[in-house]
Design a protein around this motif. Structure first.
Motif, short mmCIF file in Angstrom:
data_model
loop_
_atom_site.label_atom_id
_atom_site.label_comp_id
_atom_site.label_asym_id
_atom_site.label_seq_id
_atom_site.Cartn_x
_atom_site.Cartn_y
_atom_site.Cartn_z
N UNK A 39 7.29 44.82 46.59
CA UNK A 39 8.02 46.11 46.94
C UNK A 39 6.84 46.54 47.65
N UNK A 40 5.35 46.51 47.38
CA UNK A 40 4.48 47.10 48.06
C UNK A 40 3.97 46.71 49.42
N UNK A 41 4.64 45.54 49.88
CA UNK A 41 4.27 44.74 51.09
C UNK A 41 2.97 44.29 50.96
N UNK A 42 2.34 44.26 49.92
CA UNK A 42 1.00 43.60 49.89
C UNK A 42 0.79 42.16 49.31
N UNK A 43 0.35 41.27 50.25
CA UNK A 43 0.04 39.88 49.94
C UNK A 43 -1.51 39.85 49.30
N UNK A 44 -1.46 39.07 48.29
CA UNK A 44 -2.93 39.06 47.75
C UNK A 44 -3.56 37.72 48.08
N UNK A 45 -4.63 37.71 48.83
CA UNK A 45 -5.13 36.38 49.25
C UNK A 45 -6.72 36.04 48.51
N UNK A 46 -6.87 34.73 48.06
CA UNK A 46 -7.99 34.19 47.47
C UNK A 46 -8.20 32.89 48.32
N UNK A 47 -9.55 33.14 48.76
CA UNK A 47 -10.23 32.04 49.58
C UNK A 47 -11.35 31.62 49.06
N UNK A 48 -11.39 30.30 48.34
CA UNK A 48 -12.18 29.59 47.99
C UNK A 48 -13.09 28.62 48.74
N UNK A 49 -14.35 28.58 48.77
CA UNK A 49 -14.85 27.72 49.87
C UNK A 49 -16.00 27.05 48.99
N UNK A 50 -15.94 25.79 48.68
CA UNK A 50 -17.20 25.08 48.19
C UNK A 50 -18.05 24.29 48.97
N UNK A 116 -6.42 42.23 50.02
CA UNK A 116 -4.97 42.39 50.15
C UNK A 116 -4.77 42.37 51.65
N UNK A 117 -3.70 42.07 51.98
CA UNK A 117 -3.19 42.17 53.30
C UNK A 117 -1.78 42.78 53.46
N UNK A 118 -1.65 44.29 53.96
CA UNK A 118 -0.38 44.97 53.80
C UNK A 118 0.51 44.34 55.17
N UNK A 119 1.82 44.15 54.88
CA UNK A 119 2.40 43.64 55.64
C UNK A 119 4.00 44.07 55.84
N UNK A 120 4.23 44.98 56.70
CA UNK A 120 5.82 45.63 56.66
C UNK A 120 6.22 45.83 57.96
N UNK A 128 5.01 40.30 56.93
CA UNK A 128 6.28 41.07 56.41
C UNK A 128 6.39 40.70 55.02
N UNK A 129 6.49 41.42 54.22
CA UNK A 129 6.69 41.19 52.95
C UNK A 129 7.79 42.48 52.29
#
Ligand SMILES: [Zn+2]
Length: 599
Positions: A39-50, A116-120, A128-129
């Motif tokens: 409902x906040x339109x926020x995606x949470x992204x974790x990017x792991x690089x080894x 975080x990425x806001x998408x609305x 969009x979320x």
């Protein structure tokens, strides 16, 4: 961990065949996307690089999405950027450019960034979320590591409770639900993801699965018909091209508004689903989906050099969008005719309407298809000031017909524009694995024609009036132009507006301008004493009446001259086709092969 090792071994084996650019088997890149509060339109992204090498790493968010020729500046939706090593210890970072986060990684074996990425915004090039659904425009969600665009990557998605589906062109990772892989970031950025509980349908063409993810079409619309018609369309397009260049294809049928974006093995198509309930709306939808689908060949694979590989930081300019977009407009209907989903009469009706629309638009007197292609980045592809610009969609479709008919005529109907599309695909995409230059595109067209196509290419490069009658006559069709009275007055100049000057490209035969002696190359300086600009001329012609005069100051060969021209009655051109009564055998055979039956 065992699974990861297996995947890495597989990737190493795969990449080994690519030669020296292959990556060491000890590097890995993996995204995890979650939506803890939709409902906040926020995606949470974790990017792991080894296994990254180097003291610092630049994490970059693209500025645009291929297919939508406008800077989106996706970095503005990013917040809460953090960087850690693999053990949870913070790593220092700083913004070094608008879309670049530089992380001081030192010798850390792993770098984990999160943000975080806001998408609305509900749009095919935007994220969009909400609580029902998510749409991921990947260049706006996933960062890449500078210099490592070609690295393989995985994406694991944690869906909100109650959500069951993800539709995307990405390959699923076997045994890991909601996890996908991409061989590089170009592929990742090319695969939008639709998440939620959308309806799924599937059909096969030549043994290749095609999925439809539907979320906006009313239940009253027959799903079996939609699937059967898209199946015929895909069959016709792949027959035309002689290949089916992907392992699976996904149609994302979404939204309420307009706009579609093509990808290598998917298309995101937004439309009003209710429009499919009536036959005309359904036909329009088929053309639209055929357009986005045909792009998997024309623009994604058959492409000008500028359109891939991409620079994600800035505009990728080309003056050939009239080929990539315009010829796709042409082929959307050609493919439907071949599939038996559009009659030749419907095809010609749409062609005639496009000609009428284009020829009566004021911009066609000022801007060529090539110029319109180059300037689209400032105008999002649909023209700017419609008084001085055109849409390469309308004009490109007709140029496609002109080229096709010219090639058929010159080759005595042995070859067509289809041969050009196949040759471009095989020679440049499959063979050389690159786009083509303007000269190479023209060379393939002229090779198919067996001679020069100077006039057709001049139509693309200038505002010169198209001799429709000549080209359609090659296919046994007579072009009728009905002149309807229109408000304002008529002068009859086609011009080129560039660098603050207005230059005559052509004075139409029989027009007041031609009668007064204006000719190609003349530069208009003043009109009734004010500086000559496209707007000044359009305003003047709209305000004057037939028989009134305009004082024109112009320059020719360095000298300026003044003349007064009496304006004529303005008119609108309405185009229509009628079959010629006494065709020769070549005309008859061209029409039959072009539209698949005699009219
Ligand atoms: Zn298009």
């Amino acid at each position: 961990m065992i699974k990861r090792a297996k995947i890495l071994l597989f990737m190493a084996a795969f990449l080994g065949s690519l030669g020296p650019s292959a990556f060491a088997a000890d590097t890995a890149m993996a995204f995890t996307v979650s939506m803890p509060k939709p409902e906040t339109h926020i995606f949470h992204v974790v990017f792991r690089c080894d296994g990254l090498k180097g003291e610092t790493q630049d994490f970059v968010m693209p500025a645009w999405m291929p297919g939508f020729y406008r800077l989106m500046n996706y970095e503005r939706f990013v917040s809460n950027f953090r960087a850690e090593d693999g053990e949870g210890r913070s790593l220092p970072w700083e913004k070094t450019a608008k879309s670049t986060w530089r992380v001081v990684s030192g010798s850390a074996p792993a770098v984990v960034v999160s943000y975080d990425v806001f998408g609305n915004t509900s749009f095919v090039a935007s994220n969009f979320l909400n609580e029902q659904r998510a749409f991921v425009a990947p260049p706006g969600l996933f960062m890449f590591v500078e210099g490592l665009l070609h690295h393989p990557v995985t994406v694991a998605v944690q869906l909100p409770p109650g959500w069951a589906r993800i539709a995307t062109g990405l390959d699923p990772v076997p045994g890991r639900p909601y996890t996908f892989s991409a061989p590089d970031f170009d592929i990742l950025f090319d695969c939008p993801m639709l998440m939620g509980n959308q309806e799924l349908a599937q059909f096969e063409v030549k043994g290749v699965p095609h999925r439809m993810a539907i979320e906006n079409v009313p239940e009253s619309v027959d799903r079996r018909r939609m699937a059967a018609d898209l199946q015929r369309m895909v069959q016709a397009a792949t027959d035309l091209m002689g290949d089916i260049p992907y392992k699976h294809y996904t149609f994302l049928l979404i939204g309420t508004g307009n706009g579609g974006i093509e990808h290598l093995n998917s298309a995101a198509c937004a439309f009003n689903g209710k429009s499919l309930a009536d036959e005309k709306g359904y036909q329009g939808w088929l053309s639209y989906i055929a357009h986005e689908y045909f792009h998997n060949f024309n623009v994604k694979r058959i492409r000008p050099l500028a359109l891939g590989p991409f620079d994600y930081d800035e505009e990728n300019l080309t003056d050939m969008l009239w080929v990539s977009e315009g010829l796709t407009v042409y082929y959307e209907d050609v493919v439907l005719v071949r599939a038996g989903l559009m009659t030749p009469e419907q095809f010609l009706e749409r062609m005639k309407n496009a000609m009428t629309r284009f020829e009566n638009s004021p911009g066609q007197r000022y801007q060529s298809a090539a110029e319109s292609s180059l300037t689209t980045w400032g105008t999002s592809g649909v023209g700017g000031d419609r008084n001085t610009t055109i849409s390469y969609y309308d004009n490109g479709g007709m140029l496609g017909a002109m080229l096709d008919l010219a090639i058929r005529h010159q080759s005595a109907n042995r070859r067509s524009l289809d041969d050009v599309m196949r040759a471009l695909y095989r020679t440049y995409d499959v063979g050389k694995k690159r786009g083509f230059t303007n000269a190479e595109f023209r060379q393939e067209c002229e090779r198919a024609a067996g001679g020069p196509l100077a006039e057709a290419f001049e139509y693309a490069a200038t505002t010169k009036d198209v001799d429709y009658a000549k080209y359609f006559a090659y296919a046994r069709l007579k072009v009728e132009i009905e002149r309807q009275d229109a408000p304002g007055a008529y002068l009859g100049l086609n011009l080129r507006a560039a660098d603050g000057t207005l230059t005559v490209v052509e004075a139409e035969a029989g027009s007041p301008a031609a009668g007064a002696g204006l000719a190609a190359g003349d530069q208009l300086l003043e009109l009734d004493g004010t500086k000559a600009t496209p707007k000044a001329l359009n305003d003047l012609l709209a305000a004057k009446k037939p028989g009134e005069t305009v004082k024109v100051k112009y320059a020719r060969a360095g000298a300026s001259k003044d003349i007064e021209i009496a304006l004529a009655k303005n008119f609108k051109r309405i185009y229509s086709f009628i079959p010629m009564s006494a065709p020769d055998p070549l005309q008859t055979s061209i029409l039959k092969d072009w539209l698949r039956k005699a009219l």
